[in-house]
Design a protein around this motif. Structure first.
Motif, mmCIF file in Angstrom:
data_model
loop_
_atom_site.group_PDB
_atom_site.id
_atom_site.type_symbol
_atom_site.label_atom_id
_atom_site.label_comp_id
_atom_site.label_asym_id
_atom_site.label_seq_id
_atom_site.Cartn_x
_atom_site.Cartn_y
_atom_site.Cartn_z
ATOM 1 N N TRP A 161 0.816 -1.211 0.000
ATOM 2 C CA TRP A 161 0.000 0.000 0.000
ATOM 3 C C TRP A 161 0.851 1.263 0.000
ATOM 4 N N ASP A 162 0.273 2.349 -0.512
ATOM 5 C CA ASP A 162 0.952 3.635 -0.473
ATOM 6 C C ASP A 162 0.895 4.188 0.950
ATOM 7 N N LEU A 183 -0.978 4.356 6.416
ATOM 8 C CA LEU A 183 -1.223 5.148 7.617
ATOM 9 C C LEU A 183 -2.575 4.806 8.231
ATOM 10 N N ARG A 184 -3.555 4.501 7.396
ATOM 11 C CA ARG A 184 -4.868 4.111 7.902
ATOM 12 C C ARG A 184 -4.762 2.809 8.699
ATOM 13 N N ILE A 185 -3.997 1.855 8.177
ATOM 14 C CA ILE A 185 -3.804 0.586 8.885
ATOM 15 C C ILE A 185 -3.084 0.823 10.208
ATOM 16 N N LEU A 186 -2.022 1.598 10.159
ATOM 17 C CA LEU A 186 -1.232 1.869 11.362
ATOM 18 C C LEU A 186 -2.045 2.620 12.418
ATOM 19 N N VAL A 202 1.028 -3.553 -7.544
ATOM 20 C CA VAL A 202 -0.022 -3.174 -6.589
ATOM 21 C C VAL A 202 -0.030 -1.688 -6.226
ATOM 22 N N GLY A 203 0.981 -0.952 -6.638
ATOM 23 C CA GLY A 203 1.024 0.455 -6.282
ATOM 24 C C GLY A 203 1.569 0.713 -4.893
ATOM 25 N N GLY A 204 2.199 -0.301 -4.291
ATOM 26 C CA GLY A 204 2.791 -0.152 -2.970
ATOM 27 C C GLY A 204 4.262 0.182 -3.077
ATOM 28 N N GLN A 205 4.992 -0.013 -1.970
ATOM 29 C CA GLN A 205 6.416 0.307 -1.984
ATOM 30 C C GLN A 205 7.137 -0.313 -0.793
ATOM 31 N N GLU A 206 8.429 -0.596 -1.000
ATOM 32 C CA GLU A 206 9.301 -0.903 0.122
ATOM 33 C C GLU A 206 9.810 0.430 0.666
ATOM 34 N N LEU A 218 6.658 7.506 8.703
ATOM 35 C CA LEU A 218 5.302 7.000 8.500
ATOM 36 C C LEU A 218 4.629 6.648 9.821
ATOM 37 N N VAL A 219 5.302 5.877 10.677
ATOM 38 C CA VAL A 219 4.667 5.440 11.920
ATOM 39 C C VAL A 219 4.457 6.602 12.882
ATOM 40 N N SER A 220 5.299 7.635 12.790
ATOM 41 C CA SER A 220 5.140 8.777 13.695
ATOM 42 C C SER A 220 3.809 9.488 13.465
ATOM 43 N N LYS A 221 3.327 9.451 12.238
ATOM 44 C CA LYS A 221 2.047 10.082 11.920
ATOM 45 C C LYS A 221 0.873 9.350 12.568
ATOM 46 N N ALA A 222 1.110 8.096 12.981
ATOM 47 C CA ALA A 222 0.073 7.303 13.643
ATOM 48 C C ALA A 222 0.259 7.279 15.155
ATOM 49 N N GLY A 223 1.158 8.115 15.673
ATOM 50 C CA GLY A 223 1.391 8.145 17.111
ATOM 51 C C GLY A 223 2.271 7.005 17.593
#
Length: 345
Positions: free
Chosen positions: A257-258, A263-266, A306-310, A319-324
């Protein structure tokens, strides 16, 4: 312009480029056809003549011999000059379906016409940032697979085989002994969870999956004798994730996922975590530029399919910081993925 001095006996740059890179897909195609025709399984542990292999695989013996000769020069096959029989080397044994380290599933998936079409139109992804395979599927990758079970079985088989190698590597790299409750979010049919539970008899497991996968997971866990120790929850990780686990795992999920969807999952996982919970992101962590790494190949594959990325360590931290959340540490494994341990910020 100064030129770097080449090591003795090193081919000139043009030759290296041609032999190792330009023609590389010819080699992968030969290996894919080996898998498709089942030639490695026909040989098994018993060397065969090219005539026997051609008859069993429905091929033209003189032409098949030419492909076997190519692969023998690459260390995949070996011909006995006295008996005229062909056998598999240790490397070639990886093509057999029954080999624990088999690459058969990966060859079948990446030799699939859809994969070839997607890579053939890589320029489309580079211009648009969108997965090129959607042009040929007429749908998203996951949408197409949900309505084409035969194709889905090929790609799922590749992922299952890869997870079979990853799972013991993750269990060896990370200490789960302090966790009483462990949930694998998007855990498939339980390959990783089964390895964790077998290594830690006191732990209770859980898998969170879509309904059609959850059904398969229950059946597989029951067959492994783990049904009483592992609950299977049904749901959508974009909506809500069950709370109360000591450890949550996202294994080979975020690279699909992008950043927006990841971020929604996290965020949903952060809402489910308690103060002492940990999240383990099992993914290939890119080392950055100017480094040869398997993850760089997979990164472009995620783009076209799939439009995702490593991601790099810095990208995961951001990325994870945006989810607290925050990255606590990163543990390498014996396989390409690392274990990125994440805790509440």
């Amino acid at each position: 312009m100064s030129q770097q001095r080449r090591a003795p006996n090193t081919p000139p740059p043009a030759a290296q480029m041609m032999q190792q890179m330009v023609y590389g897909f010819w080699v992968s195609r030969c290996l894919q056809i080996m898998a498709q025709l089942g030639i490695a399984d026909i040989i098994g542990d018993t060397p065969r003549t090219v005539e026997e292999l051609a008859q069993a695989s429905g091929t033209h013996a003189p032409s098949l011999r030419r492909m076997l000769r190519l692969l023998s020069g690459l260390g995949v096959m070996r011909k006995d000059e006295q008996s005229e029989c062909w056998s598999l080397t240790e490397l070639g044994g990886m093509l057999r379906k029954d080999n624990p380290g088999s690459v058969y599933g990966s060859l079948m998936a990446h030799g699939h016409l859809l994969s070839w079409q997607a890579w053939g139109d890589l320029v489309s992804s580079l211009k648009t940032g969108q997965p090129s395979v959607e042009k040929f599927m007429g749908d998203t990758f996951f949408g197409y697979m949900s309505t084409h079970p035969e194709d889905a079985a090929i790609f799922n088989g590749s992922m299952a085989a890869y997870q079979t190698l990853n799972a013991p590597a993750v269990v060896s790299a990370y200490d789960f002994s302090s966790a009483k409750r462990i949930m694998d979010v998007g855990g498939g049919t339980g390959t990783l969870m089964a390895h964790i539970l077998n290594a830690h008899p006191a732990a209770a497991g859980a898998i969170f999956e879509m309904p059609h996968v959850a059904k398969e997971a229950r059946a597989r866990l029951s067959g492994l004798g783990l049904a009483e120790r592992c609950e299977v929850f049904e749901g959508d990780f974009f909506q809500r994730i069950p709370p109360g686990q000591d450890v949550y795992i996202l294994s080979q999920i975020l690279h699909d996922w992008d950043d927006e969807k990841s971020l929604r999952i996290l965020t949903n996982i952060r809402e489910a975590m308690h103060a002492d919970s940990r999240l383990l992101i099992v993914e290939t962590v890119l080392p950055g530029d100017n480094a040869m790494h398997f993850g760089n190949l997979y990164d472009v594959a995620m783009l076209v399919l799939v439009g995702g990325q490593e991601r790099t360590e810095a990208e995961y931290s951001a990325l994870v910081s945006k989810a607290g959340l925050k990255v606590s540490r990163i543990l390498p494994t014996s396989m390409p993925p690392s274990v990125v341990e994440v805790v509440p910020a």
